[in-house]
Design an enzyme around this catalytic site. Sequence first.
Site, PDB file in Angstrom:
ATOM      1  N   PHE A   1       2.222  -5.783   1.267  1.00 43.02           N
ATOM      2  CA  PHE A   1       3.334  -5.937   1.951  1.00 43.02           C
ATOM      3  C   PHE A   1       3.521  -4.513   2.274  1.00 43.02           C
ATOM      4  CE2 PHE A   1       3.302  -6.930  -2.220  1.00 43.02           C
ATOM      5  CZ  PHE A   1       4.599  -6.313  -2.741  1.00 43.02           C
TER       6      PHE A   1
ATOM      7  N   LEU B   1       7.160  12.396  -6.146  1.00 38.32           N
ATOM      8  CA  LEU B   1       7.296  10.504  -6.355  1.00 38.32           C
ATOM      9  C   LEU B   1       8.045  10.206  -7.567  1.00 38.32           C
ATOM     10  CD1 LEU B   1       5.514   8.309  -5.205  1.00 38.32           C
ATOM     11  CD2 LEU B   1       3.409   9.244  -7.596  1.00 38.32           C
TER      12      LEU B   1
ATOM     13  N   TYR C   1       0.019   4.424 -10.506  1.00 39.99           N
ATOM     14  CA  TYR C   1       1.475   3.996 -10.811  1.00 39.99           C
ATOM     15  C   TYR C   1       1.722   3.411 -12.311  1.00 39.99           C
ATOM     16  CZ  TYR C   1       2.915   4.154  -5.878  1.00 39.99           C
ATOM     17  OH  TYR C   1       3.260   4.503  -4.568  1.00 39.99           O
TER      18      TYR C   1
END
Length: 423
Positions: free
Chosen positions: A423, A107, A136
């Site tokens: 999205f 990642l 994140y």
Amino acid sequence: MTVDGRVGDGRLDIGVLDPGDWDAWFSNLELAFGGIREDDENRGFDRAATVPERSLVVRDGPKGGAEIVAGAGSFPFRLTVPGGALVPSAGVTMVGVKPTHRRRGLLSALMRRQLDDVRALGEPLAILTASEPAIYGRFGYGAATQQLMAEIETSRVRLAVPDGTDDVRLRLVPPAEVLDACEAVYARLVPGRPGMLARVAPWERHALIDPAEDRGGASPLQCLVAERAGEIVGYARFHVKPDWTWTSTHEGTVQLRDLDALDPAAYAALLRYLLDLDLISTVQLRNRPVDDAWQQMVSDVRRCNVRVRDSLYVRLVEVGAALEARTYQTPVDVVFDVEDDFCPWNAGRWRLTGDAKGASCERTEDAADVALSVRELGAAYLGGVSLVSLAAAGRVRELRGGAVAQASVAFGSAVAPWLPHGF
């Protein structure tokens, strides 16, 4: 991390997606999220929306027989920022690592390569919706918007509507029949609220995706349009799920997907229709702005079961360009000392000067007024999170008295930022 396209122990190769490998790449994503195959309608849209040259793939094994074990992509969006400008932004998506290859740095390698690529494309922002909020932040993404959810008890809540509501004509029409007119309404609203996305093909089709297996017993998608003088000035898309108790008491639910209107009367007419439907006891709102107007119209907000959650995460890829792209509510002149270990080109001191007409943000040797990481700048960027609140949490440090308050007011937005769809 990556070295000449290799990651981990050297068996793992990171590169750009070959369109012919899309099925295997997407199947790996499905496996990373539990192994349930997407329905054909959603899968078809995802294939059409994928931009292969913006999509990354990690393979494990010898060349020619390597297994796809991770991937990530991005969409070329334009995001509304305070002041109304549409800023090129990488919409990070389809990030997944095969369960057998977790905890091996894949990642981090994908995020490193992706942000380098976004910078090379000249896009000052990267944005995403996080499957897990804890992931994140270490890559510099800050939670910049929230979404409001509610369940309005229609039998116990009344709606106060503005003058002109009764003059609005309402019609039920097939959603696809009025898609262009509804998109025109949406497009007129985009500049007025930070966080909204300018929709280009194929994203106008996203609103019509309606697989039967996702409805949970609810009706196919319905569309109600509001008209004035023959022009569509608002619309609502929704499902209806009938339900009865064993005593035949109705407990049906309206599941609202979209509601956009150009004026208060059209907005009120659409909402009133949904709350007044026969055999309905609850109207569910799944993703609305936190300052959505209905909260000022209902008779009892406690009967609306309001909740909020994180939504859009923002990452400043180029600090100077990003801060110059937006305007500021009040005049501001502040030097930020920015920490950014993941994108070191952003680290250091930046002088931001600006107002409601425009801004400049340049490197400086002047003493810093405020110290923070790029993550906090991302959280505050759209005006929905105050620098004052971040400072109270110990995530922003004031180095000049009054600097945080001055910058916090300038960074604010008159309307809450909001991402209308994922999205």
